[in-house]
Design a protein around this motif. Structure first.
Motif, PDB file in Angstrom:
ATOM      1  N   ASP A 171       0.832  -1.201   0.000  1.00  0.00           N
ATOM      2  CA  ASP A 171       0.000   0.000   0.000  1.00  0.00           C
ATOM      3  C   ASP A 171       0.872   1.258   0.000  1.00  0.00           C
ATOM      4  OD1 ASP A 171      -1.884   1.969   0.327  1.00  0.00           O
ATOM      5  OD2 ASP A 171      -2.885   1.028   2.036  1.00  0.00           O
ATOM      6  N   ALA A 172       0.838   1.995  -1.092  1.00  0.00           N
ATOM      7  CA  ALA A 172       1.674   3.188  -1.233  1.00  0.00           C
ATOM      8  C   ALA A 172       1.239   4.316  -0.305  1.00  0.00           C
ATOM      9  CB  ALA A 172       1.660   3.674  -2.677  1.00  0.00           C
ATOM     10  N   ARG A 173       0.036   4.240   0.233  1.00  0.00           N
ATOM     11  CA  ARG A 173      -0.463   5.341   1.065  1.00  0.00           C
ATOM     12  C   ARG A 173       0.347   5.523   2.343  1.00  0.00           C
ATOM     13  NH1 ARG A 173      -6.694   3.704   1.326  1.00  0.00           N
ATOM     14  NH2 ARG A 173      -5.645   1.680   1.569  1.00  0.00           N
ATOM     15  N   ARG A 174       1.090   4.502   2.754  1.00  0.00           N
ATOM     16  CA  ARG A 174       1.878   4.648   3.975  1.00  0.00           C
ATOM     17  C   ARG A 174       3.019   5.650   3.806  1.00  0.00           C
ATOM     18  NH1 ARG A 174       3.626   0.027   1.374  1.00  0.00           N
ATOM     19  NH2 ARG A 174       5.810  -0.648   1.603  1.00  0.00           N
ATOM     20  N   PHE A 175       3.348   5.980   2.559  1.00  0.00           N
ATOM     21  CA  PHE A 175       4.388   6.975   2.286  1.00  0.00           C
ATOM     22  C   PHE A 175       3.804   8.312   1.837  1.00  0.00           C
ATOM     23  CE2 PHE A 175       6.524   2.862   1.423  1.00  0.00           C
ATOM     24  CZ  PHE A 175       7.554   2.964   2.343  1.00  0.00           C
ATOM     25  N   GLN A 176       2.493   8.476   1.976  1.00  0.00           N
ATOM     26  CA  GLN A 176       1.798   9.646   1.450  1.00  0.00           C
ATOM     27  C   GLN A 176       2.350  10.956   2.004  1.00  0.00           C
ATOM     28  OE1 GLN A 176      -2.421   9.331   1.930  1.00  0.00           O
ATOM     29  NE2 GLN A 176      -2.873  11.150   0.709  1.00  0.00           N
ATOM     30  N   GLU A 177       2.748  10.972   3.264  1.00  0.00           N
ATOM     31  CA  GLU A 177       3.211  12.212   3.896  1.00  0.00           C
ATOM     32  C   GLU A 177       4.497  12.757   3.282  1.00  0.00           C
ATOM     33  OE1 GLU A 177       5.336  11.844   7.843  1.00  0.00           O
ATOM     34  OE2 GLU A 177       4.335   9.885   7.775  1.00  0.00           O
ATOM     35  N   PHE A 178       5.209  11.918   2.536  1.00  0.00           N
ATOM     36  CA  PHE A 178       6.491  12.353   1.992  1.00  0.00           C
ATOM     37  C   PHE A 178       6.371  12.963   0.596  1.00  0.00           C
ATOM     38  CE2 PHE A 178       7.192   8.650   4.773  1.00  0.00           C
ATOM     39  CZ  PHE A 178       7.820   9.314   5.809  1.00  0.00           C
ATOM     40  N   SER A 179       5.178  12.957   0.044  1.00  0.00           N
ATOM     41  CA  SER A 179       4.895  13.625  -1.238  1.00  0.00           C
ATOM     42  C   SER A 179       5.850  13.183  -2.337  1.00  0.00           C
ATOM     43  CB  SER A 179       4.944  15.151  -1.069  1.00  0.00           C
ATOM     44  OG  SER A 179       4.017  15.577  -0.098  1.00  0.00           O
ATOM     45  N   GLU A 208       6.545  10.090  -5.450  1.00  0.00           N
ATOM     46  CA  GLU A 208       5.989   8.987  -6.222  1.00  0.00           C
ATOM     47  C   GLU A 208       6.518   7.667  -5.680  1.00  0.00           C
ATOM     48  OE1 GLU A 208       5.897   7.322 -10.846  1.00  0.00           O
ATOM     49  OE2 GLU A 208       6.992   9.151 -10.326  1.00  0.00           O
ATOM     50  N   VAL A 209       5.632   6.702  -5.519  1.00  0.00           N
ATOM     51  CA  VAL A 209       6.014   5.375  -5.058  1.00  0.00           C
ATOM     52  C   VAL A 209       5.914   4.409  -6.233  1.00  0.00           C
ATOM     53  CG1 VAL A 209       5.516   3.478  -3.470  1.00  0.00           C
ATOM     54  CG2 VAL A 209       5.234   5.856  -2.713  1.00  0.00           C
ATOM     55  N   ILE A 210       7.017   3.758  -6.556  1.00  0.00           N
ATOM     56  CA  ILE A 210       7.090   2.852  -7.698  1.00  0.00           C
ATOM     57  C   ILE A 210       7.266   1.429  -7.182  1.00  0.00           C
ATOM     58  CG2 ILE A 210       8.437   2.179  -9.727  1.00  0.00           C
ATOM     59  CD1 ILE A 210       9.222   5.114 -10.043  1.00  0.00           C
ATOM     60  N   PRO A 211       6.298   0.545  -7.423  1.00  0.00           N
ATOM     61  CA  PRO A 211       6.439  -0.843  -6.973  1.00  0.00           C
ATOM     62  C   PRO A 211       7.257  -1.663  -7.965  1.00  0.00           C
ATOM     63  CG  PRO A 211       4.314  -0.564  -8.022  1.00  0.00           C
ATOM     64  CD  PRO A 211       4.981   0.802  -8.037  1.00  0.00           C
ATOM     65  N   ASP A 212       7.759  -2.791  -7.497  1.00  0.00           N
ATOM     66  CA  ASP A 212       8.436  -3.724  -8.391  1.00  0.00           C
ATOM     67  C   ASP A 212       7.484  -4.181  -9.484  1.00  0.00           C
ATOM     68  OD1 ASP A 212      10.552  -3.555  -6.642  1.00  0.00           O
ATOM     69  OD2 ASP A 212      10.219  -5.519  -5.726  1.00  0.00           O
ATOM     70  N   LYS A 213       8.037  -4.517 -10.633  1.00  0.00           N
ATOM     71  CA  LYS A 213       7.253  -5.096 -11.719  1.00  0.00           C
ATOM     72  C   LYS A 213       7.160  -6.615 -11.586  1.00  0.00           C
ATOM     73  CE  LYS A 213       6.875  -1.073 -13.758  1.00  0.00           C
ATOM     74  NZ  LYS A 213       5.579  -0.353 -13.781  1.00  0.00           N
ATOM     75  N   ARG A 214       7.851  -7.151 -10.607  1.00  0.00           N
ATOM     76  CA  ARG A 214       7.907  -8.594 -10.420  1.00  0.00           C
ATOM     77  C   ARG A 214       7.401  -8.970  -9.035  1.00  0.00           C
ATOM     78  NH1 ARG A 214      11.947 -10.773 -14.328  1.00  0.00           N
ATOM     79  NH2 ARG A 214      12.586  -8.977 -15.603  1.00  0.00           N
ATOM     80  N   ALA A 215       6.921 -10.193  -8.925  1.00  0.00           N
ATOM     81  CA  ALA A 215       6.337 -10.662  -7.669  1.00  0.00           C
ATOM     82  C   ALA A 215       7.418 -11.160  -6.708  1.00  0.00           C
ATOM     83  CB  ALA A 215       5.339 -11.788  -7.952  1.00  0.00           C
ATOM     84  N   ASP A 216       7.018 -11.317  -5.458  1.00  0.00           N
ATOM     85  CA  ASP A 216       7.820 -12.003  -4.439  1.00  0.00           C
ATOM     86  C   ASP A 216       9.069 -11.240  -3.996  1.00  0.00           C
ATOM     87  OD1 ASP A 216       5.993 -14.142  -4.519  1.00  0.00           O
ATOM     88  OD2 ASP A 216       7.068 -15.051  -6.200  1.00  0.00           O
ATOM     89  N   TYR A 217       9.061  -9.927  -4.087  1.00  0.00           N
ATOM     90  CA  TYR A 217      10.132  -9.110  -3.522  1.00  0.00           C
ATOM     91  C   TYR A 217      11.526  -9.582  -3.948  1.00  0.00           C
ATOM     92  CZ  TYR A 217       6.237  -7.901  -0.439  1.00  0.00           C
ATOM     93  OH  TYR A 217       5.025  -7.515   0.059  1.00  0.00           O
ATOM     94  N   PRO A 218      11.862  -9.477  -5.227  1.00  0.00           N
ATOM     95  CA  PRO A 218      13.158  -9.993  -5.694  1.00  0.00           C
ATOM     96  C   PRO A 218      14.380  -9.212  -5.220  1.00  0.00           C
ATOM     97  CG  PRO A 218      11.606  -9.675  -7.519  1.00  0.00           C
ATOM     98  CD  PRO A 218      11.042  -8.972  -6.330  1.00  0.00           C
ATOM     99  N   GLY A 219      14.190  -8.015  -4.691  1.00  0.00           N
ATOM    100  CA  GLY A 219      15.333  -7.285  -4.167  1.00  0.00           C
ATOM    101  C   GLY A 219      15.689  -6.034  -4.949  1.00  0.00           C
ATOM    102  N   PRO A 220      16.874  -5.459  -4.677  1.00  0.00           N
ATOM    103  CA  PRO A 220      17.265  -4.169  -5.267  1.00  0.00           C
ATOM    104  C   PRO A 220      17.254  -4.137  -6.786  1.00  0.00           C
ATOM    105  CG  PRO A 220      18.723  -4.716  -3.454  1.00  0.00           C
ATOM    106  CD  PRO A 220      17.880  -5.929  -3.691  1.00  0.00           C
TER     107      PRO A 220
END
Length: 212
Positions: free
Chosen positions: A67-75, A77-89
């Motif tokens: 949920d990107a809303r947890r970073f809302q206060e920092f104004s 853009e939140v970009i999620p991974d394009k891949r599943a299962d948290y592949p890392g950096p």
């Protein structure tokens, strides 16, 4: 002898977007909670990284999943991974390149509150004839998550992820790159001291009074 030409600093290269990416897409297994939102010096840990990296780039984004809303206060853009299962950096870097017009990315993890304020300038200067990837070093240790990356590395990132190669340091050993050493602060603090445990947070609180 052939004269060695230095790579033109990114600040002198108009039209080439430099995007900063704070990598916050991990699972925080050691802490058990969202690491970037833990209070440090009276404000969320991620705030320190945003304040230090923001003035050095054209655009600053956060790579995070869920949920990107947890970073809302920092104004930001939140970009999620394009891949599943948290592949890392590597997945965070791929997502940032694909979601932006970045000619260059500069990356840093969310747990580096003492990130150098001249990080980009020093990494850029370290390219020599460049352009090439450049990563930070300190205390004889390489910090592959802190780096400056030209868009030309994107195919190599995608190929590694497709092949299941998820370890950034191992991937880096096969990528042409340079390394730039950063000195300790005047008080002996590592500029890339990362906070991975409650003990780290307690110890680092004592360094805040001497922060540059």
């Amino acid at each position: 002898m052939r004269e060695t030409k230095q790579f033109q600093p990114l600040s002198d290269r108009p039209g080439e977007a430099l995007v900063g990416v704070i990598l916050a897409g991990g699972l925080s297994r050691r802490m058990g909670v969202e690491k970037g939102l833990i209070a440090f010096g009276g404000k969320p840990l991620i705030s320190h990284v945003l304040e230090r990296l923001g003035p050095q780039v054209d655009r600053l984004v956060i790579n995070a999943n869920g949920d990107a809303r947890r970073f809302q206060e920092f104004s930001r853009e939140v970009i999620p991974d394009k891949r599943a299962d948290y592949p890392g950096p590597l997945a965070g870097m791929e997502a940032a390149f694909l979601a932006t017009d970045a000619a260059w990315l500069v990356t840093a993890s969310v747990d580096l509150p003492f990130l150098p304020r001249d990080l980009v300038a020093k990494l850029s200067a370290g390219m020599g004839e460049g352009p090439t990837a450049v990563v930070a070093e300190s205390c004889q240790r390489t910090h592959p998550v802190v780096g400056l990356w030209p868009r030309s590395v994107l195919p190599a990132i995608t190929r590694a992820l497709d092949e299941g190669q998820l370890r950034l340091m191992r991937w880096l050993t096969h990528l042409p790159h340079r390394r730039v050493d950063f000195p300790l602060s005047a008080t002996g603090r590592d500029p890339f001291a990362n906070l991975n445990s409650p003990a780290d947070f307690r110890r680092a609180e004592g360094w805040l009074s001497s922060v540059d």
